[in-house]
Design an enzyme around this catalytic site. Structure first.
Site, PDB file in Angstrom:
ATOM      1  N   ASP A 213     -10.305   3.042 -14.225  1.00 21.91           N
ATOM      2  CA  ASP A 213     -10.586   3.210 -12.804  1.00 21.91           C
ATOM      3  C   ASP A 213     -11.768   2.332 -12.440  1.00 21.91           C
ATOM      4  OD1 ASP A 213      -9.824   5.073 -10.403  1.00 21.91           O
ATOM      5  OD2 ASP A 213     -12.003   4.932 -10.370  1.00 21.91           O
TER       6      ASP A 213
ATOM      7  N   ILE B  61     -17.049   1.904  -6.408  1.00 25.05           N
ATOM      8  CA  ILE B  61     -18.407   1.493  -6.062  1.00 25.05           C
ATOM      9  C   ILE B  61     -19.249   2.748  -5.845  1.00 25.05           C
ATOM     10  CG2 ILE B  61     -19.844   0.210  -4.443  1.00 25.05           C
ATOM     11  CD1 ILE B  61     -17.316  -1.368  -3.670  1.00 25.05           C
ATOM     12  N   HIS B  62     -20.399   2.810  -6.500  1.00 23.31           N
ATOM     13  CA  HIS B  62     -21.319   3.931  -6.340  1.00 23.31           C
ATOM     14  C   HIS B  62     -22.740   3.407  -6.235  1.00 23.31           C
ATOM     15  CE1 HIS B  62     -18.100   6.739  -7.364  1.00 23.31           C
ATOM     16  NE2 HIS B  62     -17.800   5.931  -8.346  1.00 23.31           N
ATOM     17  N   ARG B  63     -23.593   4.180  -5.581  1.00 18.43           N
ATOM     18  CA  ARG B  63     -24.979   3.742  -5.469  1.00 18.43           C
ATOM     19  C   ARG B  63     -25.698   3.963  -6.794  1.00 18.43           C
ATOM     20  NH1 ARG B  63     -26.508   8.608  -1.718  1.00 18.43           N
ATOM     21  NH2 ARG B  63     -27.861   9.885  -3.027  1.00 18.43           N
TER      22      ARG B  63
ATOM     23  N   GLU C 194      -7.023   0.532  -9.583  1.00 17.30           N
ATOM     24  CA  GLU C 194      -7.032  -0.183  -8.312  1.00 17.30           C
ATOM     25  C   GLU C 194      -7.089  -1.705  -8.472  1.00 17.30           C
ATOM     26  OE1 GLU C 194      -8.447   3.965  -7.458  1.00 17.30           O
ATOM     27  OE2 GLU C 194      -8.902   2.444  -8.976  1.00 17.30           O
TER      28      GLU C 194
ATOM     29  N   GLU D 243     -27.418   5.869   4.305  1.00 16.61           N
ATOM     30  CA  GLU D 243     -26.024   6.179   4.012  1.00 16.61           C
ATOM     31  C   GLU D 243     -25.123   5.688   5.143  1.00 16.61           C
ATOM     32  OE1 GLU D 243     -24.972   7.139   1.302  1.00 16.61           O
ATOM     33  OE2 GLU D 243     -26.371   8.435   0.269  1.00 16.61           O
TER      34      GLU D 243
END
Length: 493
Positions: free
Chosen positions: A171, A174-176, A238, A294
């Site tokens: 998988d 995108i994460h902070r 993806e 955010e």
């Protein structure tokens, strides 16, 4: 202009990485701006791009503008690129599509996926330079701080790739990622994210989860990676969608320090492991109480306990470019919103073929909270189906909060036209559908019991349908004034 790579002959079909994307944009007037001015990554870089091209919902003054390259970043010998996808027009250019057709292009790629392939390290530009632990990522990479209240410097365009420790399925998301020390990052997962599921599985097994963090990529990789369930269920890779967008496989390479794979043409790759059982407060170094801006437009609260990534290596291309995002803003809108549009189109088409013409995940909702649906009623039997389509949209994307329904004569990409429809084709008492008590995205600050007694717990929302379509039996009374269709291009030329 990106002088060393600009060319008049570059085609969109030549794009395979960030560098070729920038070279392509350099050949398009108004799409790329470069500065050699010395810029501080601590607040100043984001403050500049806020006014150049960050877009809604960044606090005004802001606008949709060109992508930008900062060639002289204080304290670092590394360029920073921002805003590559911060325009729907530019995103369409980079994906060989049009503003209106972007979700259909993603649907085509979803239906014609191409699996990634693995190449040897000698064929992977991302491993031209290798830094093994012990290392200090704070001195290697200029992670920007968006505001002076941020918990710390962040990598905001780091595409995580990991594999299920039980099944091996891959998988990307995108994460902070907050830089917490020389070899430590914290990662924030919204509940339900697939790599977090992998992390929890590994933690139950008492094992670290190997990951790669890939930055500076072909825009098709970033956009394809942002699909969410139910369109892409657990175990769906993806990168196959990204391959479908480019009509060729995305190339991977084995990491040099962990049992993971990286994007071979990335500018920068951080390799590491999410450590089992280790947690860290997000603002441990600053004590601001906040995380970073955010996507809804507000400063997010720092999380009390976040998983920790131990960095084991950093690899990068020669003369690398760090890619970042100023969030909130139009770049997040496109990354999150265009896959959302495709997911809604797909599910509604399956439910009621031929009626939903297009979808726009509006900038005001950060690409997640607000969708405008263009619906066609062909007979009296279609009356009411427009509201059913809105219900399907909520099922297609659970984080959606508001749906505005309009007729086929309304331009969904023109907010003035949408508000015109809401003004002249909408009556609040009969055209509004409230769906209270439904879980939404946790970052909406209005979904608290303090905001409304109807909300039992944080994260619960009242989802709303605004039906701005004309009742079918009254359609003859709502015909827009018709004008002669004149080709003004000939006149203006």
């Amino acid at each position: 202009m990106l002088k060393e790579e600009a060319t008049d002959t570059l085609s969109v079909n030549d794009i395979k990485d960030l560098r070729s994307a920038l070279a392509f944009l350099a050949s398009k007037p108004g799409q790329l701006l470069t500065t050699k001015k010395l810029v501080d990554p601590h607040g100043e870089l984001a403050g500049i791009y806020r006014k150049i091209g960050a877009g809604t919902p960044v606090v005004p003054p802001t606008r949709i503008g060109p992508a930008m390259i900062f060639e002289n970043v204080k304290g670092y010998d590394m360029r920073v690129a921002v805003g590559i996808l911060a325009s729907r027009e530019r995103t369409a250019l980079l994906l060989n599509s049009s503003v209106e057709s972007l979700p259909f292009a993603l649907l085509d790629a979803l239906n014609h996926p191409i699996a990634p392939v693995t190449v040897p390290g000698s064929h992977a530009p991302c491993q031209e330079n290798v830094h093994l632990a012990p290392l200090d990522i704070r001195t290697l990479i200029p992670a920007p701080t968006n505001t002076l209240l941020d918990a710390g410097p962040y990598f905001n365009m780091g595409l995580l790739r990991a594999e299920d420790p039980e099944t091996g399925e891959a998988d990307v998301t995108i994460h902070r990622l907050c830089v917490q020390g020389p070899d430590r990052l914290t990662v924030y997962f919204v509940p339900g994210r697939h790599i977090d599921q992998f992390r929890m599985k590994a933690e139950r097994l008492g094992r670290p989860l190997p990951v790669s963090i890939n930055m500076g990529l072909d825009p098709a990789i970033y956009v394809g990676a942002c699909f969410e369930p139910p369109t892409t269920p657990l175990g769906f890779d993806e990168l196959t969608i990204s391959g479908g967008l480019r009509k060729r496989p995305i190339e991977l390479v084995d990491c040099v320090s962990v049992a993971a794979k990286a994007i071979a043409h990335a500018e920068i790759v951080i390799e590491g492991e999410i450590l089992p059982g280790e947690r860290m407060r997000e603002d441990i170094n600053t004590n601001t109480g906040y995380a970073m801006p955010e996507f809804p437009g507000y400063l997010g609260n720092a999380q009390a306990e976040l998983p920790v990534i131990r960095v084991t290596a950093v690899t990068h291309r020669n003369n690398p470019i760090l890619q970042t995002i100023v969030g909130p803003g139009e770049e997040h809108v496109n990354l999150a919103g265009i896959p959302t549009e495709a997911s809604i189109l797909q599910l509604v088409e399956k439910s009621m073929p031929g009626r939903l013409l297009n979808v726009y995940a509006h900038s005001a909702g950060g690409g997640k909270y607000l969708a405008i649906l263009q619906f066609r009623k062909s007979s009296i039997r279609d009356e009411g189906r427009q509201r059913q389509a809105a219900l399907v949209a909520f099922a297609a994307f659970s984080e959606l909060k508001h749906v505005i329904l309009v007729d086929e004569d309304v331009n969904i990409f023109d907010s003035n036209d949408v508000l015109w429809a809401m003004t002249t084709r909408y009556q609040g008492d009969v055209s509004t559908v409230f769906i209270p008590g439904v879980r939404c995205h946790p970052l909406d600050p209005s979904q608290t019991p303090q905001f409304s007694p109807s909300i039992p717990a944080e994260g619960i929302s009242c989802k709303t349908i605004f039906d701005c379509t004309v009742p079918y039996h009254l359609r003859d009374q709502f015909v827009r004034a018709d004008f002669v269709d004149v080709n003004v291009e000939d006149l203006l030329s």
